[in-house]
Design a protein around this motif. Structure first.
Motif, PDB file in Angstrom:
ATOM      1  N   ALA A  95     -11.496  56.920  54.495  1.00  0.00           N
ATOM      2  CA  ALA A  95     -11.753  55.732  54.658  1.00  0.00           C
ATOM      3  C   ALA A  95     -10.917  54.940  55.474  1.00  0.00           C
ATOM      4  CB  ALA A  95     -11.549  54.714  53.081  1.00  0.00           C
ATOM      5  N   GLU A  96      -9.498  55.398  55.537  1.00  0.00           N
ATOM      6  CA  GLU A  96      -8.644  54.930  56.350  1.00  0.00           C
ATOM      7  C   GLU A  96      -8.962  55.225  57.843  1.00  0.00           C
ATOM      8  OE1 GLU A  96      -3.966  55.229  55.270  1.00  0.00           O
ATOM      9  OE2 GLU A  96      -4.981  57.305  54.810  1.00  0.00           O
ATOM     10  N   ALA A  97      -9.657  56.668  58.134  1.00  0.00           N
ATOM     11  CA  ALA A  97     -10.012  56.851  59.480  1.00  0.00           C
ATOM     12  C   ALA A  97     -11.138  56.158  59.851  1.00  0.00           C
ATOM     13  CB  ALA A  97     -10.227  58.503  59.586  1.00  0.00           C
ATOM     14  N   LEU A  98     -12.189  55.889  59.157  1.00  0.00           N
ATOM     15  CA  LEU A  98     -13.568  55.149  59.192  1.00  0.00           C
ATOM     16  C   LEU A  98     -13.320  53.602  59.602  1.00  0.00           C
ATOM     17  CD1 LEU A  98     -16.562  55.165  59.141  1.00  0.00           C
ATOM     18  CD2 LEU A  98     -16.606  54.623  56.650  1.00  0.00           C
ATOM     19  N   PHE A  99     -12.371  52.967  58.857  1.00  0.00           N
ATOM     20  CA  PHE A  99     -12.203  51.525  59.338  1.00  0.00           C
ATOM     21  C   PHE A  99     -10.828  51.385  60.173  1.00  0.00           C
ATOM     22  CE2 PHE A  99     -14.286  51.912  55.034  1.00  0.00           C
ATOM     23  CZ  PHE A  99     -15.469  51.006  55.539  1.00  0.00           C
ATOM     24  N   GLY A 100     -10.150  52.504  60.526  1.00  0.00           N
ATOM     25  CA  GLY A 100      -9.181  52.398  61.408  1.00  0.00           C
ATOM     26  C   GLY A 100      -7.913  51.379  60.651  1.00  0.00           C
ATOM     27  N   ARG A 101      -7.516  51.532  59.682  1.00  0.00           N
ATOM     28  CA  ARG A 101      -6.733  50.750  59.061  1.00  0.00           C
ATOM     29  C   ARG A 101      -5.853  51.630  57.900  1.00  0.00           C
ATOM     30  NH1 ARG A 101      -7.427  45.246  59.005  1.00  0.00           N
ATOM     31  NH2 ARG A 101      -5.078  45.243  58.243  1.00  0.00           N
ATOM     32  N   PRO A 102      -4.361  51.597  58.110  1.00  0.00           N
ATOM     33  CA  PRO A 102      -3.639  52.099  57.034  1.00  0.00           C
ATOM     34  C   PRO A 102      -3.524  51.792  55.671  1.00  0.00           C
ATOM     35  CG  PRO A 102      -2.382  50.885  58.554  1.00  0.00           C
ATOM     36  CD  PRO A 102      -3.724  50.959  58.963  1.00  0.00           C
ATOM     37  N   ARG A 103      -3.631  52.533  54.703  1.00  0.00           N
ATOM     38  CA  ARG A 103      -3.844  51.993  53.458  1.00  0.00           C
ATOM     39  C   ARG A 103      -2.704  50.943  53.029  1.00  0.00           C
ATOM     40  NH1 ARG A 103      -3.898  57.497  50.003  1.00  0.00           N
ATOM     41  NH2 ARG A 103      -4.855  58.283  51.929  1.00  0.00           N
ATOM     42  N   ASP A 104      -1.621  51.372  53.345  1.00  0.00           N
ATOM     43  CA  ASP A 104      -0.325  50.378  53.205  1.00  0.00           C
ATOM     44  C   ASP A 104      -0.547  48.912  53.370  1.00  0.00           C
ATOM     45  OD1 ASP A 104       0.972  52.526  52.327  1.00  0.00           O
ATOM     46  OD2 ASP A 104       2.083  52.867  54.060  1.00  0.00           O
ATOM     47  N   GLY A 105      -1.649  48.797  54.621  1.00  0.00           N
ATOM     48  CA  GLY A 105      -2.051  47.469  55.123  1.00  0.00           C
ATOM     49  C   GLY A 105      -3.180  46.689  54.474  1.00  0.00           C
ATOM     50  N   VAL A 106      -3.836  47.495  53.482  1.00  0.00           N
ATOM     51  CA  VAL A 106      -5.022  47.486  52.820  1.00  0.00           C
ATOM     52  C   VAL A 106      -5.030  47.266  51.235  1.00  0.00           C
ATOM     53  CG1 VAL A 106      -7.381  48.545  52.451  1.00  0.00           C
ATOM     54  CG2 VAL A 106      -6.298  48.580  54.863  1.00  0.00           C
ATOM     55  N   VAL A 107      -4.309  48.170  50.672  1.00  0.00           N
ATOM     56  CA  VAL A 107      -4.227  48.257  49.128  1.00  0.00           C
ATOM     57  C   VAL A 107      -3.753  46.995  48.549  1.00  0.00           C
ATOM     58  CG1 VAL A 107      -3.602  49.377  46.985  1.00  0.00           C
ATOM     59  CG2 VAL A 107      -4.357  50.706  49.089  1.00  0.00           C
ATOM     60  N   GLY A 108      -4.369  46.231  47.680  1.00  0.00           N
ATOM     61  CA  GLY A 108      -3.707  45.148  47.142  1.00  0.00           C
ATOM     62  C   GLY A 108      -4.142  43.785  47.773  1.00  0.00           C
ATOM     63  N   ARG A 109      -4.906  43.907  48.774  1.00  0.00           N
ATOM     64  CA  ARG A 109      -5.436  42.892  49.575  1.00  0.00           C
ATOM     65  C   ARG A 109      -6.630  42.507  49.187  1.00  0.00           C
ATOM     66  NH1 ARG A 109      -3.639  43.198  55.912  1.00  0.00           N
ATOM     67  NH2 ARG A 109      -4.752  40.919  55.589  1.00  0.00           N
ATOM     68  N   PRO A 110      -7.231  41.046  49.621  1.00  0.00           N
ATOM     69  CA  PRO A 110      -8.770  41.067  49.689  1.00  0.00           C
ATOM     70  C   PRO A 110      -9.395  41.789  50.378  1.00  0.00           C
ATOM     71  CG  PRO A 110      -7.232  38.937  49.485  1.00  0.00           C
ATOM     72  CD  PRO A 110      -6.298  39.885  49.973  1.00  0.00           C
ATOM     73  N   LEU A 111     -10.611  42.019  49.900  1.00  0.00           N
ATOM     74  CA  LEU A 111     -11.656  42.763  50.912  1.00  0.00           C
ATOM     75  C   LEU A 111     -11.809  42.160  52.034  1.00  0.00           C
ATOM     76  CD1 LEU A 111     -13.313  45.449  51.281  1.00  0.00           C
ATOM     77  CD2 LEU A 111     -15.391  43.973  50.203  1.00  0.00           C
ATOM     78  N   ASP A 112     -12.040  40.863  52.191  1.00  0.00           N
ATOM     79  CA  ASP A 112     -12.440  40.362  53.414  1.00  0.00           C
ATOM     80  C   ASP A 112     -11.149  39.957  54.428  1.00  0.00           C
ATOM     81  OD1 ASP A 112     -10.952  38.546  51.675  1.00  0.00           O
ATOM     82  OD2 ASP A 112     -12.100  36.686  52.104  1.00  0.00           O
ATOM     83  N   GLY A 113      -9.894  40.187  53.903  1.00  0.00           N
ATOM     84  CA  GLY A 113      -8.662  40.254  54.552  1.00  0.00           C
ATOM     85  C   GLY A 113      -8.043  41.578  54.905  1.00  0.00           C
ATOM     86  N   ALA A 114      -8.539  42.388  54.202  1.00  0.00           N
ATOM     87  CA  ALA A 114      -7.875  43.780  54.275  1.00  0.00           C
ATOM     88  C   ALA A 114      -8.481  44.570  55.195  1.00  0.00           C
ATOM     89  CB  ALA A 114      -7.788  44.530  52.795  1.00  0.00           C
ATOM     90  N   LEU A 115      -9.766  44.441  55.252  1.00  0.00           N
ATOM     91  CA  LEU A 115     -10.572  45.212  56.176  1.00  0.00           C
ATOM     92  C   LEU A 115     -11.433  44.411  56.951  1.00  0.00           C
ATOM     93  CD1 LEU A 115     -11.681  48.213  53.555  1.00  0.00           C
ATOM     94  CD2 LEU A 115     -10.101  48.521  55.498  1.00  0.00           C
ATOM     95  N   ALA A 116     -11.123  44.009  58.032  1.00  0.00           N
ATOM     96  CA  ALA A 116     -11.629  43.110  58.871  1.00  0.00           C
ATOM     97  C   ALA A 116     -12.834  44.030  59.520  1.00  0.00           C
ATOM     98  CB  ALA A 116     -10.868  42.477  59.987  1.00  0.00           C
ATOM     99  N   ASP A 117     -13.771  44.373  58.923  1.00  0.00           N
ATOM    100  CA  ASP A 117     -15.046  44.977  59.104  1.00  0.00           C
ATOM    101  C   ASP A 117     -16.281  44.343  58.515  1.00  0.00           C
ATOM    102  OD1 ASP A 117     -17.033  47.198  59.043  1.00  0.00           O
ATOM    103  OD2 ASP A 117     -15.659  48.310  60.050  1.00  0.00           O
ATOM    104  N   GLY A 118     -17.022  43.743  59.447  1.00  0.00           N
ATOM    105  CA  GLY A 118     -18.080  42.944  59.071  1.00  0.00           C
ATOM    106  C   GLY A 118     -19.133  43.723  58.244  1.00  0.00           C
ATOM    107  N   TRP A 119     -19.302  45.003  58.658  1.00  0.00           N
ATOM    108  CA  TRP A 119     -20.246  45.969  58.023  1.00  0.00           C
ATOM    109  C   TRP A 119     -19.912  46.292  56.640  1.00  0.00           C
ATOM    110  CZ3 TRP A 119     -19.565  51.476  56.859  1.00  0.00           C
ATOM    111  CH2 TRP A 119     -20.877  52.127  56.534  1.00  0.00           C
ATOM    112  N   LEU A 120     -18.440  46.345  56.303  1.00  0.00           N
ATOM    113  CA  LEU A 120     -18.365  46.648  54.649  1.00  0.00           C
ATOM    114  C   LEU A 120     -18.122  45.225  54.177  1.00  0.00           C
ATOM    115  CD1 LEU A 120     -17.246  48.766  52.637  1.00  0.00           C
ATOM    116  CD2 LEU A 120     -15.015  48.207  53.613  1.00  0.00           C
TER     117      LEU A 120
END
Length: 211
Positions: A95-120
């Motif tokens: 998932a890190e590779a697919l969305f290009g975001r390290p998990r440390d900057g993603v886990v614990g954050r809201p989906l809309d703010g953590a993964l700036a990927d409109g598809w997801l």
């Protein structure tokens, strides 16, 4: 009279001492039993926790080594009239590779703010529907890349406690092979039709076309 009184006092004192010692002994036994029971309960709790940690470790290793992108999303209370909101609780390496975001900057954050990927983010309504309905769903959908080419994924959404687990498997190669087979079959049908149109038999004796 004094001797008798003294003997009576001594007997009473001995009786009271015996009662006191029995009480102390009983309390000690009761305390020992409670302590042993507490120790056993704590030991059982520690064993259960270690077993859970080993299971979680095996599950994490299996998920990390999985060929699919995998996410765990925790549902948050939705505001009236809005779709469900989710917090990212786990992502694996895929998932890190697919969305290009390290998990440390993603886990614990809201989906809309953590993964700036409109598809997801566009899947939020599907996630909320699966979490509310309690039924898993599976489908295939495309994701456009920066070059405009479509990558295809098989998506599975499974409701879990307080959220959903999401699996995304890249099936682009399979879809391409299927499309190639469809195109090849269409070309063969077209060629076969053209062959029938251009096929005839000429009768040299009568100098005419038979069919």
């Amino acid at each position: 009279g004094i001797g008798a009184f003294a003997n009576g006092a001594v007997a009473t004192a001995l009786t009271e001492l015996r009662v006191f010692l029995l009480t102390v002994a009983g309390s000690a036994l009761l305390l020992g039993a409670e302590t042993e029971e507490r120790w056993r309960a704590e030991a059982a709790q520690v064993a259960t926790q270690r077993k859970r940690q080993r299971s979680e470790g095996r599950l994490r290793a299996a998920v990390e080594g999985h060929i699919d992108a995998f996410l765990i999303l925790e549902a948050r209370p939705a505001t009236p009239g809005a779709t469900g909101e989710f917090t990212v609780r786990y992502v694996n390496k895929k998932a890190e590779a697919l969305f290009g975001r390290p998990r440390d900057g993603v886990v614990g954050r809201p989906l809309d703010g953590a993964l700036a990927d409109g598809w997801l983010i566009g899947m939020a309504a599907d996630f909320a529907r699966a979490a509310a309905g309690g039924a898993a769903c599976e489908d295939e959908l495309a994701r456009l890349g920066a070059d405009g080419a479509a990558a295809w994924f098989r998506r599975q959404i499974v409701p879990i406690a307080n959220g959903v687990a999401v699996t995304l498997r890249d099936i682009t190669e399979r879809r391409r092979r299927e499309e190639q087979l469809i195109e090849r079959d269409a070309l063969l049908r077209h060629a076969s039709g053209m062959a029938r149109i251009g096929h005839w038999v000429w009768d040299n004796f009568d100098d005419r076309c038979l069919f």
